[in-house]
Enzyme design. Sequence first.
Site, PDB file in Angstrom:
ATOM      1  N   HIS A 134      -5.179  -6.330  -9.626  1.00 54.09           N
ATOM      2  CA  HIS A 134      -5.612  -4.950  -9.479  1.00 54.09           C
ATOM      3  C   HIS A 134      -4.433  -4.036  -9.196  1.00 54.09           C
ATOM      4  O   HIS A 134      -3.442  -4.455  -8.589  1.00 54.09           O
ATOM      5  CB  HIS A 134      -6.629  -4.831  -8.337  1.00 54.09           C
ATOM      6  CG  HIS A 134      -7.794  -5.756  -8.457  1.00 54.09           C
ATOM      7  ND1 HIS A 134      -7.787  -7.028  -7.917  1.00 54.09           N
ATOM      8  CD2 HIS A 134      -8.986  -5.608  -9.073  1.00 54.09           C
ATOM      9  CE1 HIS A 134      -8.950  -7.628  -8.195  1.00 54.09           C
ATOM     10  NE2 HIS A 134      -9.689  -6.787  -8.892  1.00 54.09           N
ATOM     11  N   ASP A 192      -4.690  -1.215  -7.313  1.00 49.44           N
ATOM     12  CA  ASP A 192      -4.831  -0.695  -5.942  1.00 49.44           C
ATOM     13  C   ASP A 192      -4.252   0.715  -5.813  1.00 49.44           C
ATOM     14  O   ASP A 192      -3.558   1.044  -4.851  1.00 49.44           O
ATOM     15  CB  ASP A 192      -4.186  -1.649  -4.930  1.00 49.44           C
ATOM     16  CG  ASP A 192      -4.928  -2.965  -4.830  1.00 49.44           C
ATOM     17  OD1 ASP A 192      -6.063  -3.058  -5.342  1.00 49.44           O
ATOM     18  OD2 ASP A 192      -4.377  -3.926  -4.259  1.00 49.44           O
ATOM     19  N   HIS A 242      -5.585  -6.815   1.189  1.00 49.07           N
ATOM     20  CA  HIS A 242      -4.412  -6.132   0.655  1.00 49.07           C
ATOM     21  C   HIS A 242      -4.201  -4.744   1.238  1.00 49.07           C
ATOM     22  O   HIS A 242      -3.144  -4.131   0.998  1.00 49.07           O
ATOM     23  CB  HIS A 242      -4.485  -6.060  -0.878  1.00 49.07           C
ATOM     24  CG  HIS A 242      -3.155  -6.270  -1.522  1.00 49.07           C
ATOM     25  ND1 HIS A 242      -3.001  -6.699  -2.821  1.00 49.07           N
ATOM     26  CD2 HIS A 242      -1.892  -6.115  -1.050  1.00 49.07           C
ATOM     27  CE1 HIS A 242      -1.712  -6.804  -3.117  1.00 49.07           C
ATOM     28  NE2 HIS A 242      -1.022  -6.441  -2.056  1.00 49.07           N
ATOM     29  N   GLU A 261      -5.131 -11.550   0.778  1.00 52.10           N
ATOM     30  CA  GLU A 261      -6.470 -11.756   0.214  1.00 52.10           C
ATOM     31  C   GLU A 261      -6.962 -13.204   0.254  1.00 52.10           C
ATOM     32  O   GLU A 261      -7.984 -13.523  -0.357  1.00 52.10           O
ATOM     33  CB  GLU A 261      -6.578 -11.210  -1.221  1.00 52.10           C
ATOM     34  CG  GLU A 261      -6.461  -9.697  -1.313  1.00 52.10           C
ATOM     35  CD  GLU A 261      -7.672  -8.944  -0.767  1.00 52.10           C
ATOM     36  OE1 GLU A 261      -8.706  -9.583  -0.489  1.00 52.10           O
ATOM     37  OE2 GLU A 261      -7.565  -7.707  -0.617  1.00 52.10           O
ATOM     38  N   HIS A 275      -8.839  -1.884   0.536  1.00 57.45           N
ATOM     39  CA  HIS A 275      -7.782  -2.720  -0.037  1.00 57.45           C
ATOM     40  C   HIS A 275      -7.434  -2.255  -1.452  1.00 57.45           C
ATOM     41  O   HIS A 275      -6.491  -2.774  -2.055  1.00 57.45           O
ATOM     42  CB  HIS A 275      -8.151  -4.209  -0.016  1.00 57.45           C
ATOM     43  CG  HIS A 275      -9.334  -4.598  -0.852  1.00 57.45           C
ATOM     44  ND1 HIS A 275      -9.782  -5.900  -0.929  1.00 57.45           N
ATOM     45  CD2 HIS A 275     -10.170  -3.888  -1.646  1.00 57.45           C
ATOM     46  CE1 HIS A 275     -10.829  -5.962  -1.738  1.00 57.45           C
ATOM     47  NE2 HIS A 275     -11.080  -4.752  -2.174  1.00 57.45           N
ATOM     48  N   ASP A 279      -5.529 -13.151  -5.927  1.00 58.47           N
ATOM     49  CA  ASP A 279      -6.188 -12.975  -7.217  1.00 58.47           C
ATOM     50  C   ASP A 279      -5.217 -12.716  -8.365  1.00 58.47           C
ATOM     51  O   ASP A 279      -5.632 -12.566  -9.514  1.00 58.47           O
ATOM     52  CB  ASP A 279      -7.280 -11.904  -7.156  1.00 58.47           C
ATOM     53  CG  ASP A 279      -6.779 -10.489  -6.952  1.00 58.47           C
ATOM     54  OD1 ASP A 279      -5.640 -10.178  -7.329  1.00 58.47           O
ATOM     55  OD2 ASP A 279      -7.546  -9.666  -6.413  1.00 58.47           O
ATOM     56  N   ASP A 311      -0.652  -8.974  -8.688  1.00 58.89           N
ATOM     57  CA  ASP A 311      -2.041  -8.673  -8.350  1.00 58.89           C
ATOM     58  C   ASP A 311      -2.833  -8.484  -9.641  1.00 58.89           C
ATOM     59  O   ASP A 311      -2.295  -8.013 -10.651  1.00 58.89           O
ATOM     60  CB  ASP A 311      -2.072  -7.377  -7.527  1.00 58.89           C
ATOM     61  CG  ASP A 311      -3.370  -7.143  -6.780  1.00 58.89           C
ATOM     62  OD1 ASP A 311      -4.395  -7.728  -7.170  1.00 58.89           O
ATOM     63  OD2 ASP A 311      -3.365  -6.354  -5.827  1.00 58.89           O
ATOM     64  N   ASP A 315      -0.874 -11.282  -4.100  1.00 56.64           N
ATOM     65  CA  ASP A 315      -2.318 -11.345  -3.891  1.00 56.64           C
ATOM     66  C   ASP A 315      -2.841 -12.643  -4.489  1.00 56.64           C
ATOM     67  O   ASP A 315      -2.458 -13.025  -5.603  1.00 56.64           O
ATOM     68  CB  ASP A 315      -2.964 -10.137  -4.580  1.00 56.64           C
ATOM     69  CG  ASP A 315      -4.428  -9.936  -4.227  1.00 56.64           C
ATOM     70  OD1 ASP A 315      -5.195 -10.919  -4.282  1.00 56.64           O
ATOM     71  OD2 ASP A 315      -4.819  -8.792  -3.937  1.00 56.64           O
TER      72      ASP A 315
END
Length: 303
Positions: free
Chosen positions: A122, A124, A93, A268, A137, A225, A120, A223
């Site tokens: 996360h 980030d 990412h 990712e 990332h 995830d 996502d 992403d």
Amino acid sequence: MLVGAPVQSGTNRLGCDMGPSAYRAAGLGEAIRDLGIAVTDAGTVAPVPFAAPPHPNRAIHHLAETAGWTLALTEAAFRYSAAARPIFLGGDHSLSAGTVAGMALRAREEGRPLFLLWLDAHADLHTLDTTTSGNLHGVPLAYLTGRPGFEGYFPPLQAALDPARICMVGLRSVDPAERAVLGGGGTRVHDMRDIDETGIVAPLRDFLREVAAAEGLLHVSLDVDFLDPGIAPGVGTTVPGGATFREAHLIMELLHDSGLVRSLDLVELNPFLDERGRTALLMADLAASLLGRRILDRPTRSF
């Protein structure tokens, strides 16, 4: 337009550099052509040299290489978006530091605001000073929104992204330093509890109406995830409780209906961690849904 971005300098786990090949092997190009959309494969972007000095945060690794990817992908996103809708095949990412920066330049060139949908687990939002893992990332949104500490270490940001034009969906793993930043700036945040309680349709439509009213460009960063690891195991940062198959496709279908998406990151994917390509196939299916594949057109597969 398909653009390979085999970035893995932003993580400490090998395998993301195989992501672009996995998407191509999963038939992403063919799925788009089946929708009657012309597809050009622009090949693979390569990083350019960038002289980043050592950072005082000793946890950080591959700083100069990640900055070189950011510079190259900024140029690629700006160039390819002039006459096409680029789909960036990642890659970790950290690549979004470049793709979104390039799309911000494109939006400025056209006299329009850039909006970002961030799908996502996360946020980030770490800076180079706050990251404890050193994995870059985890910093792209901090860089893109002009947070301090990147000067001299990353390429100069020519068009910062307004945090109020970001919508984050699917968050479920946010560090304290990132949580403090999310408390201000006007970013729309819809974590998985929000989705569980109220669903995703209403908040996403609200965001899309804002993009449309501003005549904005919309970049989507997806992403792996964001998805539940039960359906998408091919990622190095699995977080339980992610989006289901239908939730993810619904988001893509709503995005297609809006007609607003100008560019897309698929990030990712780590084929080394995947199971017989199921994550690559799912991500390719989601991209096809964003581009117009209807649920009745979805192929049946046997694994």
